[in-house]
Write a protein that holds these residues in place. Structure first.
Motif, PDB file in Angstrom:
ATOM      1  N   LEU A   1      21.481  44.167  45.726  1.00  0.00           N
ATOM      2  CA  LEU A   1      21.884  43.326  46.852  1.00  0.00           C
ATOM      3  C   LEU A   1      20.695  42.994  47.743  1.00  0.00           C
ATOM      4  CD1 LEU A   1      25.271  44.801  48.037  1.00  0.00           C
ATOM      5  CD2 LEU A   1      24.808  42.424  47.504  1.00  0.00           C
TER       6      LEU A   1
ATOM      7  N   LEU B   1      28.786  44.037  34.538  1.00  0.00           N
ATOM      8  CA  LEU B   1      29.550  44.536  35.676  1.00  0.00           C
ATOM      9  C   LEU B   1      28.824  44.289  36.989  1.00  0.00           C
ATOM     10  CD1 LEU B   1      31.003  47.912  34.349  1.00  0.00           C
ATOM     11  CD2 LEU B   1      32.286  45.902  35.064  1.00  0.00           C
TER      12      LEU B   1
ATOM     13  N   ALA C   1      28.871  40.626  37.894  1.00  0.00           N
ATOM     14  CA  ALA C   1      30.194  40.270  38.395  1.00  0.00           C
ATOM     15  C   ALA C   1      30.371  40.781  39.824  1.00  0.00           C
ATOM     16  CB  ALA C   1      31.275  40.849  37.487  1.00  0.00           C
ATOM     17  N   ALA C   2      29.887  42.004  40.078  1.00  0.00           N
ATOM     18  CA  ALA C   2      29.992  42.562  41.429  1.00  0.00           C
ATOM     19  C   ALA C   2      29.219  41.707  42.423  1.00  0.00           C
ATOM     20  CB  ALA C   2      29.487  44.000  41.450  1.00  0.00           C
TER      21      ALA C   2
ATOM     22  N   PHE D   1      31.087  38.647  43.011  1.00  0.00           N
ATOM     23  CA  PHE D   1      32.232  38.939  43.854  1.00  0.00           C
ATOM     24  C   PHE D   1      31.826  39.019  45.318  1.00  0.00           C
ATOM     25  CE2 PHE D   1      36.302  40.385  44.979  1.00  0.00           C
ATOM     26  CZ  PHE D   1      36.195  41.472  45.810  1.00  0.00           C
ATOM     27  N   LEU D   2      30.639  39.562  45.576  1.00  0.00           N
ATOM     28  CA  LEU D   2      30.179  39.717  46.952  1.00  0.00           C
ATOM     29  C   LEU D   2      29.502  38.454  47.465  1.00  0.00           C
ATOM     30  CD1 LEU D   2      28.762  43.333  46.646  1.00  0.00           C
ATOM     31  CD2 LEU D   2      30.784  42.623  47.913  1.00  0.00           C
TER      32      LEU D   2
ATOM     33  N   MET E   1      26.818  37.044  46.265  1.00  0.00           N
ATOM     34  CA  MET E   1      25.368  37.049  46.141  1.00  0.00           C
ATOM     35  C   MET E   1      24.901  36.691  44.739  1.00  0.00           C
ATOM     36  SD  MET E   1      24.625  37.925  49.156  1.00  0.00           S
ATOM     37  CE  MET E   1      23.104  38.756  49.491  1.00  0.00           C
TER      38      MET E   1
ATOM     39  N   GLY F   1      33.005  37.035  37.882  1.00  0.00           N
ATOM     40  CA  GLY F   1      32.976  37.739  39.166  1.00  0.00           C
ATOM     41  C   GLY F   1      33.126  36.773  40.330  1.00  0.00           C
TER      42      GLY F   1
ATOM     43  N   LEU G   1      36.571  35.811  40.952  1.00  0.00           N
ATOM     44  CA  LEU G   1      37.344  36.796  41.687  1.00  0.00           C
ATOM     45  C   LEU G   1      37.088  36.709  43.186  1.00  0.00           C
ATOM     46  CD1 LEU G   1      37.139  39.885  39.349  1.00  0.00           C
ATOM     47  CD2 LEU G   1      39.196  38.759  40.162  1.00  0.00           C
TER      48      LEU G   1
ATOM     49  N   ARG H   1      40.191  36.065  46.139  1.00  0.00           N
ATOM     50  CA  ARG H   1      40.591  37.218  46.926  1.00  0.00           C
ATOM     51  C   ARG H   1      41.666  36.940  47.970  1.00  0.00           C
ATOM     52  NH1 ARG H   1      36.703  40.824  50.421  1.00  0.00           N
ATOM     53  NH2 ARG H   1      38.410  42.112  51.201  1.00  0.00           N
TER      54      ARG H   1
ATOM     55  N   VAL I   1      43.692  36.288  40.132  1.00  0.00           N
ATOM     56  CA  VAL I   1      42.938  37.533  40.206  1.00  0.00           C
ATOM     57  C   VAL I   1      42.936  38.259  38.871  1.00  0.00           C
ATOM     58  CG1 VAL I   1      42.985  39.842  41.204  1.00  0.00           C
ATOM     59  CG2 VAL I   1      43.279  37.869  42.658  1.00  0.00           C
TER      60      VAL I   1
ATOM     61  N   GLY J   1      39.399  39.245  35.848  1.00  0.00           N
ATOM     62  CA  GLY J   1      39.094  40.662  35.770  1.00  0.00           C
ATOM     63  C   GLY J   1      39.389  41.219  34.399  1.00  0.00           C
TER      64      GLY J   1
END
Lengths: 335, 285, 302
Positions: free
Chosen positions: C152, C233, C236-237, C240-241, C243, C253, C256, C260, C270, C274
């Motif tokens: 991040l 993963l 995707a995270a 999702f955030l 970034m 990701g 997703l 949200r 959703v 996933g």
């Protein structure tokens, strides 16, 4: 044993120095003027700029800046947050208990379910139980946990309405924070229903956060157990006529736990360091959410300070785990 | 000496096989054994002869994947095969005990020697904590370990192979067994220590009058310790005789080959080797 | 030894084929691994033939079809089999195109991490001394940070976007390869065949690549599959955030992240992305487990 301790401590020093260098360099690597970035302001008049430049120490040679920075760190000065104007260190201390509570709860679940599952799978190797358990573990390990959390919210909060969607406790309740642990504080406050509320808010995030450690611990326990069960001393224990329970539970388990403890320790470190995704989904006010919010808000002092604090935390936990390992492993404990 | 004609341990037609990648492999074919009270039987053979497997099967120490079949395995007339698990465990470790080849690995690294000795006493006797400790000290003295009190607090990795083997023997002797099975007890030890351990075992056997099964690949050990000998090759019994007859007048080709391969029996300048192309299994006695 | 030097290339190929056959024999005994491999192959095919398979353009918004449920629910239609998202894009098409991103992410990240990590590991393990100490301490520092956090921060420095996310993740994953390579090199360097190669006058670089590296491959391959799934993963995270891949990119990701706010209203927005991530990562991990067992049969013979 002492030598073991000493060698572990020695390794920490260069790593910690490296961490400070990374954090120190972080702001200077960002695009944009570092003074403006740290102050969080866009344009400013030249006098104020000069004042801040001097205050932040950017007018001094970079090596001096670095040492000033480290000196500040050692005195607990991690900067001031742009958004809240609070010292970063203070914010960290305020928010850490929330993450700690979540991490401890998650770890507890992971251990209580993971270790027995791993032991049983090893003892019943090849059985349906073994295959099913390891299949579930593999799935848990392969899951994007932010999705898993959302799914559980849909099920338990949306459809069933059993659990709340976010936060640590219902907004009805207000009581002074003693330990920072909502579960403990709610009990101490004596307010009716507070404890249940705290618990109901804690349970879903804990389950989500526990998923990966649980899977890893179950797999690790199983493979450690399998290896131990093939050892000579287990055969000796059987040859003594000891009960199956004692052979597994005393002789095998003790030895199998040694590598598993290391795994558990590493997992704790990862959890403590900010269950970023879980906290984001459940709006859990811990250090993970703090970091991600600060990154999006460009609150760079927080990011910089948070980096050092979190990395130091992980290192500390790993050190404790190493020590514990030295205590548990009799080969190290006794010369 | 009581005159029961019944053998102490009787094994009839024991077979053991394991599932492998290529189907089921039989490691022991229809072997029968008999040992009387106070007798010393040696089971001798090379690796792969199945000599350890037989006794491990009797003790119930084979891995769960093993397939064990036998017409009869009886100890003092009682059938071990049909006995309940609980009944069996009363005998294993107290009346029949076993020591193994790698002494340090055979002791649990997490517990002291004292713990591991007193554990078997707790399992099979009524002694209280003090009594167990006293008996542990006696046992260590009996197996020739000086400073027993200190030794009891030691961990296996702090001791030598010879010392660990003495601890194993102490554990095996703790409940005054009627039969001691020794699976290659000296193979992993230094030559000088080997002699000491063998002498210790012989002395204990003579003093207590227990029976002993000595599993070994060393014909020298056989000559020194055994009353009767069983020779095995590739999972089958090749010959069985009392020790003197075996050495003076070996009947089976394999036994002859084994004996002639001993350095002591070298006549010319080349050491004879066993010709494995010969089919020894064709001949059965 | 063999008597013909002429037959050597042929013999080499035969030996390699034999090793491959033996490897496949062990690998195929693990049913899970074979299933995983089948799923992966299917995924690659989907990714390659995405334009042919997807019913719609993944970024086209159908203004009057916001949040349509999947076809088996009331209000759903077969023209949008898995429903549509908040701006009316077909979810199935986005999933299909998303497979391209996930597989590409895995490949690129692992390639970078492998290259960097192996090089550093070789240098550290081979030359020892202060080179070793310096490299390993840097690796320690990287590993001291929680991986997602470090990624991040790196993305914060480089700017959000899929490419930067991939670089960040590769940097975060690479110490594992460096450590593995270094350990393997140190173990191999003591072996006799290396000593004899040195005596024969082989120079360092040649020693590193032709002699030692081929023997360290097994643990590296296993780690590579693990990193492949981790990369997917983590990407995707990050998506999702907010970034990672940026909208309207159909990365699973990122899908997703956009979904949200609708989780209680439209479960399909959703669930499906996933699920796609889960199945892909699961398949890779199954293959990884199978690889580990097959490449080191001494370790695990169930």
């Amino acid at each position: 044993m002492l030598r073991f301790l000493f060698s572990k401590l020695l390794l920490i020093v260069p790593t910690f120095i490296g961490i400070t260098i990374v954090a120190f360099g972080f702001v200077r690597v960002l695009p944009g003027d570092p003074v403006l970035l740290l102050a969080g302001e866009r344009g400013m008049n030249p006098d104020r700029y000069q004042a801040l430049l001097h205050q932040f120490g950017y007018d001094r040679p970079i090596v001096v800046q670095y040492f000033d920075y480290v000196w500040g760190l050692l005195h607990g000065d991690f900067g001031i947050s742009i958004s809240t104007k609070q010292p970063v260190f203070q914010e960290f201390l305020n928010l850490f208990p929330a993450t700690a509570e979540l991490a401890i709860c998650a770890m507890f679940l992971a251990i209580i379910i993971g270790i027995p599952a791993g032991i049983l799978s090893a003892v019943k190797r090849g059985s349906i139980f073994d295959q099913a358990t390891m299949g579930i573990a593999l799935t848990g390990y392969s899951m994007p946990i932010f999705w898993w959390g959302l799914l559980l919210i849909i099920l338990f909060s949306g459809i069933l309405g059993w659990t709340p969607v976010s936060g640590r406790i219902s907004l009805f309740y207000y009581f002074p924070s003693v330990t920072g642990f909502m579960t403990i504080d709610s009990l101490l406050s004596g307010e009716k229903g507070a404890f249940t509320s705290a618990l109901s808010h804690l349970i879903l995030p804990s389950i989500v956060l526990a998923t990966i450690p649980l899977a890893v611990i179950a797999r690790q326990t199983r493979s450690a157990m399998l290896e131990v069960l093939g050892e000579d001393y287990v055969r000796t224990a059987r040859a003594k006529g000891l009960s199956h329970k004692r052979v597994i539970g005393v002789h095998a388990l003790r030895n199998a736990m040694i590598p598993v403890i290391t795994t558990i320790g590493l997992q704790i470190g990862m959890l403590m360091a900010g269950a970023i995704l879980t906290e984001t989904i459940f709006s859990w006010p811990g250090i993970g959410k703090w970091m991600i919010d600060s990154i999006s808000r460009r609150d760079y002092p927080v990011v910089q300070g948070g980096l050092v604090l979190i990395a130091a935390l992980v290192m500390f936990v790993n050190l404790v785990v190493d020590l514990l390992y030295g205590l548990i492993n009799p080969r190290i404990r006794h010369q | 000496m009581d005159q029961t004609m019944e053998p102490l341990l009787e094994v009839q037609n024991l077979s053991v096989s394991f599932p492998t990648a290529n189907g089921e492999t039989t490691v022991l074919h229809n072997a029968s054994y008999r040992i009387d009270r106070s007798e010393v039987l040696a089971i001798v053979g090379e690796s792969g002869s199945g000599k350890s497997v037989a006794m491990l099967a009797v003790m119930g120490l084979l891995p769960g994947t093993a397939r064990v079949t036998a017409d009869r395995i009886a100890f003092e007339g009682r059938d071990l095969v049909s006995m309940s698990e609980k009944e069996r465990r009363k005998i294993i470790g107290s009346e029949i005990s076993m020591i193994f080849q790698e002494p340090i690995a055979s002791l649990n690294p997490c517990f002291t020697a004292g713990f591991q000795i007193e554990e078997v006493l707790k399992q099979h006797t009524d002694l209280d904590k003090k009594g167990r400790h006293k008996r542990a000290v006696e046992l260590l003295e009996a197996v020739g370990l000086p400073n027993p009190e200190d030794r009891l607090k030691a961990y296996p990795h702090q001791m030598s192979g010879g010392q660990c083997q003495r601890i194993m023997i102490a554990i095996a002797m703790a409940c005054s067994p009627k039969l001691l099975i020794a699976d290659e007890p000296t193979t992993a030890l230094d030559v000088t220590i080997q002699k000491q351990i063998l002498e210790l075992l012989a002395r204990l056997q003579a003093e207590t009058g227990m029976a002993m099964i000595m599993i070994t690949h060393d014909m020298g050990v056989v000559a020194e310790t055994a009353d009767r000998v069983v020779v095995q090759y590739k999972g089958r019994k090749m010959e069985e005789a009392d020790v003197l007859s075996l050495f003076e007048n070996p009947k089976h080709a394999y036994t002859r080959a084994l004996l002639s391969a001993l350095p002591e029996n070298a006549t010319g300048d080349r050491l004879p080797t066993i010709d494995y192309s010969a089919d020894f299994t064709g001949e059965t006695l | 030894m063999s008597d013909s030097t002429l037959g050597q290339p042929v013999q080499k190929r035969n030996v390699r084929l034999q090793m491959l056959a033996e490897f496949w024999h062990y690998f195929s005994q693990n049913k899970g691994a074979v299933v995983g491999l089948a799923i992966l192959i299917l995924l690659v095919l989907v990714a390659v033939f995405a334009p042919l398979l997807a019913p719609h353009n993944p970024i086209e918004q159908y203004r009057d079809m916001f949040l349509t449920p999947p076809f088996w629910q009331e209000g759903g239609t077969l023209s949008f089999p898995l429903g549509t998202d908040a701006v009316g894009r077909d979810i199935l098409s986005r999933l299909i195109y998303g497979s391209r991103y996930s597989l590409a992410i895995g490949l690129i990240v692992v390639s970078i991490a492998l290259l960097l990590g192996i090089t550093l590991g070789l240098l550290a393990g081979f030359f020892r001394g202060w080179v070793d100490v310096a490299i390993m301490r840097v690796m320690d520092v990287i590993l001291a940070f929680p991986p997602l956090l470090l990624a991040l921060v790196l993305v914060a420095v480089l700017g959000p976007g899929l490419f930067n996310a991939m670089i960040a993740i590769a940097l975060v994953l690479q110490p594992h390869f460096a450590r593995l390579t270094r350990a393997a090199v140190m173990a191999e360097a003591k072996r006799e065949y290396v000593v004899s190669a040195r005596v024969a006058g082989a120079r360092n670089v040649r020693l590193m690549f032709k002699t030692i590296l081929p023997n360290c491959l097994a643990p590296l391959i296993v780690q590579a599959t693990l990193s492949f799934s981790n990369a997917i993963l983590e990407a995707a995270a990050l998506g999702f955030l907010g970034m990672g891949a940026q909208p309207p990119t159909p990365e699973w990701g990122t899908m997703l992240a956009e979904a949200r706010e609708f989780i209680l209203r439209a479960w399909w927005v959703v669930t499906f992305p996933g699920l796609a991530i889960l199945i892909t990562v699961l398949a890779i991990n199954l293959v990884g487990d199978g690889l580990r067992d097959a490449l080191d049969p001494k370790l695990k013979r169930s």
